[in-house]
Write a protein that holds these residues in place. Sequence first.
Motif, PDB file in Angstrom:
ATOM      1  N   UNK A   1       0.925  -1.161  -0.058  1.00  0.00           N
ATOM      2  CA  UNK A   1      -0.137   0.299   0.002  1.00  0.00           C
ATOM      3  C   UNK A   1       0.920   1.250   0.034  1.00  0.00           C
ATOM      4  N   UNK A   2       1.950   1.130   0.828  1.00  0.00           N
ATOM      5  CA  UNK A   2       2.819   2.385   0.751  1.00  0.00           C
ATOM      6  C   UNK A   2       3.451   2.555  -0.569  1.00  0.00           C
ATOM      7  N   UNK A   3       3.872   1.434  -1.310  1.00  0.00           N
ATOM      8  CA  UNK A   3       4.468   1.830  -2.591  1.00  0.00           C
ATOM      9  C   UNK A   3       3.391   2.291  -3.764  1.00  0.00           C
ATOM     10  N   UNK A   4       2.279   1.924  -3.330  1.00  0.00           N
ATOM     11  CA  UNK A   4       0.907   2.485  -4.334  1.00  0.00           C
ATOM     12  C   UNK A   4       0.840   3.812  -4.091  1.00  0.00           C
ATOM     13  N   UNK A   5       1.172   4.369  -2.752  1.00  0.00           N
ATOM     14  CA  UNK A   5       0.827   5.576  -2.264  1.00  0.00           C
ATOM     15  C   UNK A   5       1.327   6.889  -3.119  1.00  0.00           C
ATOM     16  N   UNK A   6       2.629   6.662  -3.278  1.00  0.00           N
ATOM     17  CA  UNK A   6       3.290   7.919  -4.059  1.00  0.00           C
ATOM     18  C   UNK A   6       4.263   7.382  -5.195  1.00  0.00           C
ATOM     19  N   UNK A   7       4.861   8.329  -5.934  1.00  0.00           N
ATOM     20  CA  UNK A   7       5.539   7.752  -7.147  1.00  0.00           C
ATOM     21  C   UNK A   7       6.818   7.106  -6.783  1.00  0.00           C
ATOM     22  N   UNK A   8       7.510   7.584  -5.533  1.00  0.00           N
ATOM     23  CA  UNK A   8       8.938   6.770  -5.074  1.00  0.00           C
ATOM     24  C   UNK A   8       8.409   5.767  -3.885  1.00  0.00           C
ATOM     25  N   UNK A   9       7.310   5.220  -4.292  1.00  0.00           N
ATOM     26  CA  UNK A   9       6.690   4.316  -3.104  1.00  0.00           C
ATOM     27  C   UNK A   9       7.811   3.120  -2.764  1.00  0.00           C
ATOM     28  N   UNK A  10       8.278   2.754  -3.996  1.00  0.00           N
ATOM     29  CA  UNK A  10       9.415   1.506  -3.757  1.00  0.00           C
ATOM     30  C   UNK A  10      10.483   1.817  -2.839  1.00  0.00           C
ATOM     31  N   UNK A  11      11.038   3.138  -2.955  1.00  0.00           N
ATOM     32  CA  UNK A  11      12.165   3.647  -2.282  1.00  0.00           C
ATOM     33  C   UNK A  11      11.673   3.630  -0.813  1.00  0.00           C
ATOM     34  N   UNK A  12      10.594   4.160  -0.596  1.00  0.00           N
ATOM     35  CA  UNK A  12       9.914   4.418   0.769  1.00  0.00           C
ATOM     36  C   UNK A  12       9.990   2.923   1.471  1.00  0.00           C
ATOM     37  N   UNK A  13       9.325   1.843   0.440  1.00  0.00           N
ATOM     38  CA  UNK A  13       8.751   0.868   1.063  1.00  0.00           C
ATOM     39  C   UNK A  13      10.262   0.174   1.541  1.00  0.00           C
ATOM     40  N   UNK A  14      11.238  -0.088   0.574  1.00  0.00           N
ATOM     41  CA  UNK A  14      12.504  -0.764   0.751  1.00  0.00           C
ATOM     42  C   UNK A  14      13.261   0.054   2.163  1.00  0.00           C
ATOM     43  N   UNK A  15      13.116   1.219   2.308  1.00  0.00           N
ATOM     44  CA  UNK A  15      13.756   1.825   3.670  1.00  0.00           C
ATOM     45  C   UNK A  15      13.034   1.281   4.788  1.00  0.00           C
TER      46      UNK A  15
END
Length: 263
Positions: free
Chosen positions: A174-188
């Motif tokens: 869900x975090x990945x879908x929320x914003x354009x750089x969600x994958x980076x946020x999710x990985x962190x």
Amino acid sequence: MSVTAAGRSHHAARSEPHGRRSSLERVHRLLSSFDYEHTRLSLSDLSRRSGLPLSTTHRMVSELLALGMLERDEQDSLCIGVDVWKFGLLTPKAYGIQRVALPFMQDLYATTGLPVHLGVQEGEEVTFVESLRPRGGGQERPRLGSRYPLHVTAVGVAILAHGTHGFQEDYLAGLERAVPDGRQCSALVRRELARTRSTGYALTDRQTAPSMAIGAPVLDQLGRPLGAVSIIVPEGSAETPYGHLIRATARAVQRTAWEQGMA
């Protein structure tokens, strides 16, 4: 976009209303319009903040006043009624763990003089249900009743790190879908969860910078989180000693909760 901003977007995306609102949802929207910055509202302000028509707001406010869920102050402004406070005191999830944790939180606060907090999980958010802090210490957040996405506070990260694998994956997706750089946020966040499980405590400054929040989970006997406690330490403080302290505090709360049959 920062992880904190992503959390707000993630939360906002899941909070948008769909379709016609039920009466209970309208009541919830009215009561949710009050917060620490808006403890007193006029009828028009309440209508605007809740997103409900003025006529609907007027009718429902009349009922809530009669039921004691809203009150009027000396200036005739609307505010939350005492009955709502009494209902809140009966919440098992908050009251049970708060009652058990408070003596240990007081010991930690007396030892360190630093802000100490307790939070419980509500879906994909954490709600803060107890807080000890110095007066005028500049640590006004989080306030009691404040809710944040799990990944943006140390208490929330500690809880999320001990959730089921499926819940964690759904949350991160869900975090990945929320914003354009969600994958980076999710990985962190994924790295932070792994670190939390390894050390026994979470570490983040997203809501407290430049201070650092350190949080540890309180688990039931199956390893599921009942809540988490945290301490806010000044910038530049050594992490490890405080990490050990908050972890010891959480384990003392946990042990007592088990002894009292809460877990």
